[in-house]
Write an enzyme that holds these catalytic residues in place. Sequence first.
Site, mmCIF file in Angstrom:
data_model
loop_
_atom_site.group_PDB
_atom_site.id
_atom_site.type_symbol
_atom_site.label_atom_id
_atom_site.label_comp_id
_atom_site.label_asym_id
_atom_site.label_seq_id
_atom_site.Cartn_x
_atom_site.Cartn_y
_atom_site.Cartn_z
ATOM 1 N N GLY A 261 48.522 38.756 40.787
ATOM 2 C CA GLY A 261 49.216 37.605 40.222
ATOM 3 C C GLY A 261 50.140 36.980 41.237
ATOM 4 O O GLY A 261 49.922 37.071 42.447
ATOM 5 N N GLU A 264 56.093 36.133 43.107
ATOM 6 C CA GLU A 264 57.380 36.315 42.433
ATOM 7 C C GLU A 264 57.352 37.515 41.494
ATOM 8 O O GLU A 264 58.245 38.371 41.521
ATOM 9 C CB GLU A 264 57.737 35.041 41.656
ATOM 10 C CG GLU A 264 59.059 35.111 40.921
ATOM 11 C CD GLU A 264 59.332 33.871 40.083
ATOM 12 O OE1 GLU A 264 60.399 33.802 39.460
ATOM 13 O OE2 GLU A 264 58.469 32.974 40.056
ATOM 14 N N GLU A 283 48.258 42.550 44.660
ATOM 15 C CA GLU A 283 47.455 41.482 45.274
ATOM 16 C C GLU A 283 48.049 40.178 44.783
ATOM 17 O O GLU A 283 47.925 39.831 43.612
ATOM 18 C CB GLU A 283 45.983 41.644 44.883
ATOM 19 C CG GLU A 283 45.048 40.847 45.779
ATOM 20 C CD GLU A 283 44.710 39.495 45.186
ATOM 21 O OE1 GLU A 283 45.342 38.507 45.624
ATOM 22 O OE2 GLU A 283 43.850 39.430 44.302
ATOM 23 N N CYS A 317 43.582 32.884 44.657
ATOM 24 C CA CYS A 317 44.668 33.351 45.525
ATOM 25 C C CYS A 317 44.302 33.263 47.001
ATOM 26 O O CYS A 317 45.161 33.053 47.851
ATOM 27 C CB CYS A 317 45.044 34.786 45.162
ATOM 28 S SG CYS A 317 43.639 35.912 45.085
ATOM 29 N N GLU A 414 52.250 27.812 47.782
ATOM 30 C CA GLU A 414 50.967 27.930 47.103
ATOM 31 C C GLU A 414 50.945 26.986 45.906
ATOM 32 O O GLU A 414 51.748 27.116 44.982
ATOM 33 C CB GLU A 414 50.741 29.370 46.637
ATOM 34 C CG GLU A 414 49.383 29.585 45.993
ATOM 35 C CD GLU A 414 49.176 31.020 45.531
ATOM 36 O OE1 GLU A 414 48.051 31.519 45.667
ATOM 37 O OE2 GLU A 414 50.136 31.628 45.031
#
Length: 503
Positions: A261, A264, A283, A317, A414
Site C-alpha cells: 500500500g 505513509e 511493498e 506502484c 506518486e
Amino acid sequence: MASPNTAPGTGTGSASGHPDNAPGHAGSPFAYAPAPESRSVVDIAPSYGLFVDGEFTEAAGGKVFKTVAPATEEVLSEVAQAGEEDVDRAVRAARKAFEKWSALPGSARAKYLFRIARIIQERSRELAVLETLDNGKPIKETRDFDVPQAAAHFFYHAGWADKLAHAGLGPDPRPLGVAAQVIPWNFPLLMLAWKIAPALATGNTVVLKPAETTPLSALFFADVCRQAGLPKGVVNILTGDGSTGAALVSHPDVDKVAFTGSTEVGKAIARQVAGTRKKVTLELGGKGANIVFDDAPIDQAVEGIVTGIFFNQGQVCCAGSRLLVQESVADELIDALKRRLTTLRLGDPLDKNTDIGAINSAQQLAKIRELTGIGEAEGAERWSPECELPSSGYWFAPTLFTGVAQAHTVAQEEIFGPVLSVLTFRTPDEAVAKANNTPYGLSAGVWTEKGSRILAVADRLRAGVVWANTFNKFDPTSPFGGYKESGYGREGGRHGLEAYLDV
C-alpha cells in the site's frame, strides 16, 4: 480517443489529429463494435459477512459499509466492518488451525494450493467480471493478467511446498505462525495471491484484510477455499477500513505482517511493530523511471511507455510514471506517443475493447486532480487527447506533462493515476542521476539496442526491478520489492519464501 458517450467506433480525435486508418476511427472500415462482457456470469450477494474459521459471520459490532462500482457509482453490495473483537476471533481461529496445518507434509499442503489454482482457472470468467465491477479496470486486464497471474502464483508455490529444505534457506526452515496480510485496491485478487500462496505453502495460516473499496474478490476467494476443502481457520478474511488493518497488525498473537500500500501507511506499520518479534515485509509506493536512449526502437518504446503508465489507469506502484528521454529523440518520441494516445479507448470497463477504465474511488480521483493541478501551476505543460468523460463514475483522461523539472511535484510525488511526466537527459550518467533522484526505489525501465548499456545502467539504478526493452512484465518465479521508501522484503520467487519462514 474514443469516448464512451459516442457511438461505438467513432473516436473524437485529438488536437494533434487522428490517423484515418486507426482502429475505431469514424472513417475506418474496421471500426469497433461493442463487445461487452455479461455481468450476469457472476452473482453478487446483497450483503456479505466476515469469513472466520471457515464460515461467513456477521461483525460483532454489526457495522457495515457499501462497496460501489467506480465506473457507475452503483452500489454493488453491503459488507461487514470488522472490529477488534472480530480481529481477535480471526487470529485465534488461525492460531488454532496452525497446529494441524503446519504439521501436514509439504506434499499435502501442495494439493490444496493446486486445487485453489485450478478453481481460480475454472471460475476465471466470474472472477474477471467481479474484479472489473469492483475495481473499475478494463475486463481485458482482469481476464488476461490479474486472474491468470493469481492462478500462476498458487501453482508456483504449490511446487515449493514440499521442497523448502532445498530452497537454500537452511536444512529445516519452519513456518512463523499466523500471518496478518493487508492488501491494496489496485490489484485485489493478484495481491491476495501474492500474499496467501507463499504463506500457505510454507505452513503458515492467514488473516487477510482486503481494501475497503475492493472487498468482493477476497470474499469470492473465501468461497474458493471452501470449494477446495481447505481446513477451517487456515484462511480468514476480514473486511473493513483502516482501523481494521491497524487492529490486525497490532494484534499480539500475529507472527508475520505483510503489507502492500502507501508509503505513509507503511511507515506507520513499521513504527507500530518496531521492537516486537513480528517479521515484516512492506511493498510501498513508487515513482518508476522509464529511460529511453537515442538508439531505442521508438515504436516499441512507445508501446512499453503506454503499458508502463496507462495499464490499470496508472494505479500501479511500479508504474513508469517518469519518462526520461534522450534529448536527440525527445521530440520524435513525444509526437509518436501523443499519436498513440489518441487511439486508446476510454469507457465501459466491461467492454473488451476498452483500454482505460475508471479510477478506483472519488478520493483517489481527487488526489490525481490535485497533483495535476499543482503540476500546471508549477509550469509544466499539460496535454491530453480530446476525450469526453462519462457523466457518472470516476474518470480521468490520460495525461502527459512535458517541460518537467526534477523539482516539480509531478516528478517527485506518486500520483497513482494515468499521468506521465516527461524529462530529458543528454548522457547516461545524467539519466541515472535523474532516475535515482527520488525517495522511492521500486522499478525502472531501460530502452536501448545495446546489451552492454542495459547492464551498465541497470546496475546503477536503485530500483528493486529493472525491465529491459519492456515494462510491467511479471512472473511468480521472480522476486519483487523495493528500496528506500518503496519498502523492504521481497515477494515471489525463492526469495519471497524467506519472509514466511524461521530460518
